[in-house]
Each structure stands twice: as structure tokens, then as C-alpha cells.
Design an enzyme around this catalytic site. Structure first.
Site, PDB file in Angstrom:
ATOM      1  N   THR A   1       0.838  -1.197   0.000  1.00  0.00           N
ATOM      2  CA  THR A   1       0.000   0.000   0.000  1.00  0.00           C
ATOM      3  C   THR A   1       0.876   1.251   0.000  1.00  0.00           C
ATOM      4  O   THR A   1       2.004   1.250   0.479  1.00  0.00           O
ATOM      5  CB  THR A   1      -0.942   0.033   1.211  1.00  0.00           C
ATOM      6  OG1 THR A   1      -0.172   0.148   2.417  1.00  0.00           O
ATOM      7  CG2 THR A   1      -1.802  -1.218   1.271  1.00  0.00           C
ATOM      8  N   GLY A   2       0.322   2.308  -0.578  1.00  0.00           N
ATOM      9  CA  GLY A   2       1.063   3.566  -0.635  1.00  0.00           C
ATOM     10  C   GLY A   2       2.397   3.425  -1.321  1.00  0.00           C
ATOM     11  O   GLY A   2       3.424   3.908  -0.833  1.00  0.00           O
ATOM     12  N   SER A   3       2.409   2.763  -2.491  1.00  0.00           N
ATOM     13  CA  SER A   3       3.684   2.376  -3.117  1.00  0.00           C
ATOM     14  C   SER A   3       3.996   3.125  -4.407  1.00  0.00           C
ATOM     15  O   SER A   3       4.794   2.663  -5.211  1.00  0.00           O
ATOM     16  CB  SER A   3       3.691   0.865  -3.380  1.00  0.00           C
ATOM     17  OG  SER A   3       2.509   0.433  -4.021  1.00  0.00           O
TER      18      SER A   3
ATOM     19  N   ILE B   1       9.212   5.228   0.440  1.00  0.00           N
ATOM     20  CA  ILE B   1       9.539   3.912   0.992  1.00  0.00           C
ATOM     21  C   ILE B   1       8.715   2.828   0.319  1.00  0.00           C
ATOM     22  O   ILE B   1       9.220   1.750   0.002  1.00  0.00           O
ATOM     23  CB  ILE B   1       9.311   3.904   2.516  1.00  0.00           C
ATOM     24  CG1 ILE B   1      10.316   4.820   3.216  1.00  0.00           C
ATOM     25  CG2 ILE B   1       9.423   2.483   3.070  1.00  0.00           C
ATOM     26  CD1 ILE B   1      10.056   5.004   4.700  1.00  0.00           C
ATOM     27  N   GLY B   2       7.435   3.092   0.077  1.00  0.00           N
ATOM     28  CA  GLY B   2       6.566   2.093  -0.542  1.00  0.00           C
ATOM     29  C   GLY B   2       7.044   1.680  -1.915  1.00  0.00           C
ATOM     30  O   GLY B   2       7.047   0.484  -2.258  1.00  0.00           O
TER      31      GLY B   2
ATOM     32  N   TYR C   1       0.921  11.240  15.334  1.00  0.00           N
ATOM     33  CA  TYR C   1       1.611  10.293  14.459  1.00  0.00           C
ATOM     34  C   TYR C   1       2.301   9.212  15.292  1.00  0.00           C
ATOM     35  O   TYR C   1       2.156   8.011  15.026  1.00  0.00           O
ATOM     36  CB  TYR C   1       2.641  11.026  13.603  1.00  0.00           C
ATOM     37  CG  TYR C   1       3.549  10.109  12.818  1.00  0.00           C
ATOM     38  CD1 TYR C   1       3.074   9.423  11.705  1.00  0.00           C
ATOM     39  CD2 TYR C   1       4.871   9.926  13.187  1.00  0.00           C
ATOM     40  CE1 TYR C   1       3.909   8.582  10.985  1.00  0.00           C
ATOM     41  CE2 TYR C   1       5.713   9.091  12.481  1.00  0.00           C
ATOM     42  CZ  TYR C   1       5.222   8.418  11.374  1.00  0.00           C
ATOM     43  OH  TYR C   1       6.050   7.583  10.674  1.00  0.00           O
TER      44      TYR C   1
END
Length: 264
Positions: free
Chosen positions: A13-15, A19-20, A154
Site C-alpha cells: 500500500t502507498g507504493s 519507501i513504498g 503520528y
């Protein structure tokens, strides 16, 4: 090490960046079929093309879906045909004065950083257990342990993610499925560059701004520099492999020695 993830499907996810994307590339290089995810079709298509150019013969598909919603999470699992490896990388962060964080903002951070991972794990874990093999990896943060004053919401959301990982690892005990957290330290991404400039002089060149940020706001880092996304990806690829079969329920650090502790 010879890491071969051929025949495995990995959802990250979120790639579409940061980093993703580095994780998606690392998994593709190890032979996995990689499902790239983001919210917009344009960003997903662009990331898939970059991956195909970077990794010869990469088996990549993209699913544009908002996994912070039930429909989005169900769609990515359905369109990918399930997952052997799930990397819950999606997350948001930002600096905010602690007493100004509203209830709505607290909820937003938990919806994105915690509940999206819970929802997707709940969707893929039964199939993994039935097959007797699977990997779930949650990308946490040093902020889960060393709560930063400038982004308490966060940090606390990432602390919760460590508990989520440990709990689901117990749910999968004895099945051949492992669940772990990766504690990422301060990492060099576009979003982090924006964050750094929230805290240091905007007129500073990037290299100087980075050094100033680490000196003032992250002085306990033993690496004394920002981590590159590929360095996080290396740990994720290893934990996704058969070589990490005895590692589960853990919180593994790729933090540059930021957390001043022998254990998390």
C-alpha cells in the site's frame, strides 16, 4: 543471500513513491508479483511504468484504491486475487502543535495509519492461514517508541501499529504465517524533505537542511544522516522471504540507531 519470491503475490500500500515504491521494487527484484497501490490512477500507472523500466521482466499490476475505506481495501484484494505478502506501508505524518490537534485529526491519523492495516490484514490473513504460508509487514516508525513532541498523533498511531502486529502474529500462531513490524528511522523521501523544511530554515540548501534537522531534532541518530528508502526495503524483502520463517511478532529496527535501547 539468495531470496526468491517467485510465485508470490505482494500487495504494497502507498507504493507510488518513497519507501513504498522502494519496497515494491525490492520485492519485484526478488521475483514477486507486485501490486502497486495509490489513490490516483495516474500515480499508480506512472509507478508501474517506472518499476517495469527498473526491473527487467517485473510482474507488476496497479490498483488505484483508497484502502482507508472498506470498499477500497476489498477492491485491491479482489483485483489482485489475494496476497501471499502484505506490506501495510500507507501512512501520513506532519508536525503540529500538540494542544492544537483536534479530535478529527486524531481520528484521521488512526484511520490511515492503523485501521487501514487492520482492515487489510483481516482480509488477507484467512487465505494465508489456509495456504500455510504468508507474510504481513507493517511499516512503523521510531516515533512509535520515541514519541516526538511535534507530532504526538503520528507517534501514538505508530505505537498502536506495533500492538496490532503483535496481536495478529498471535492470531496466526503455528500456521506458517508471520506478522512483523519494521521500525523505520528518519528516512529520505519527498514528504520528509517537506517535513524537514517545516522545522529548519527554508533558505538552506537540502544537504545543509538535512544536517541541521538531524543535529537539532534527531541528535540521537547513530547514523547521523537520513536513511535511504532502499535500506528499509532490504529489511522488508528479507522478512517477506522463507529465510525469515522463525521471525514473527517482532518489531525490527531499521532506524540508524535512533532509538536508544537494546530492544524496541
Amino acid at each position: 543471500m539468495n531470496i526468491d519470491l517467485g510465485g508470490r503475490t505482494a500487495i504494497v500500500t502507498g507504493s507510488t513513491g518513497g519507501i513504498g515504491y522502494a519496497i515494491a521494487q525490492g520485492l519485484a527484484e526478488a521475483g514477486a508479483r507486485v501490486v502497486v497501490n495509490g489513490r490516483s490512477t495516474g500515480s499508480v500507472d506512472s509507478a508501474c511504468e517506472r518499476l517495469r523500466s527498473a526491473v527487467q521482466g517485473a510482474d507488476v499490476m496497479g490498483v488505484a484504491a483508497d484502502v482507508t475505506t472498506e470498499n477500497g481495501a476489498e477492491r485491491i484484494v479482489a483485483e489482485s486475487g489475494g496476497a501471499d505478502i502484505l506490506v501495510n506501508n500507507l501512512g501520513i505524518f506532519g508536525a503540529e502543535e500538540p494542544l492544537s490537534i483536534t479530535d478529527d485529526e486524531w481520528r484521521r491519523y488512526f484511520d490511515v495509519n492503523v485501521l487501514s492495516a487492520v482492515r487489510l490484514t483481516r482480509l488477507v490473513l484467512p487465505r494465508m492461514i489456509d495456504h500455510g504460508w504468508g507474510r504481513v509487514l507493517n511499516i512503523a516508525s521510531d516515533s512509535a517508541i520515541v514519541t516526538p513532541a511535534e507530532m504526538i498523533h503520528y507517534g501514538v498511531s505508530k505505537t498502536a501499529l506495533l500492538g496490532v502486529s503483535r496481536g495478529f502474529a498471535k492470531a496466526a500462531a503455528g500456521t506458517g504465517v508471520t506478522v512483523n513490524s519494521v521500525i523505520a528511522g528518519p528516512t529520505h523521501t519527498g514528504g520528509v524533505e517537506d517535513f524537514v523544511y517545516q522545522l529548519v530554515d527554508l533558505s538552506l540548501p537540502w544537504e545543509e537542511a538535512q544536517r541541521e534537522f538531524m543535529r537539532i531534532h534527531r541528535p540521537q541518530s547513530l547514523l547521523q544522516r537520513l536513511i535511504e528508502p532502499e535500506e528499509i526495503a532490504n529489511m522488508v524483502v528479507y522478512l517477506s522471504s522463507p529465510l525469515a520463517s522463525a521471525t514473527t511478532g517482532g518489531a525490527l529496527r531499521v532506524d540508524g540507531g535512533y532509538v536508544d535501547s537494546i530492544l524496541p
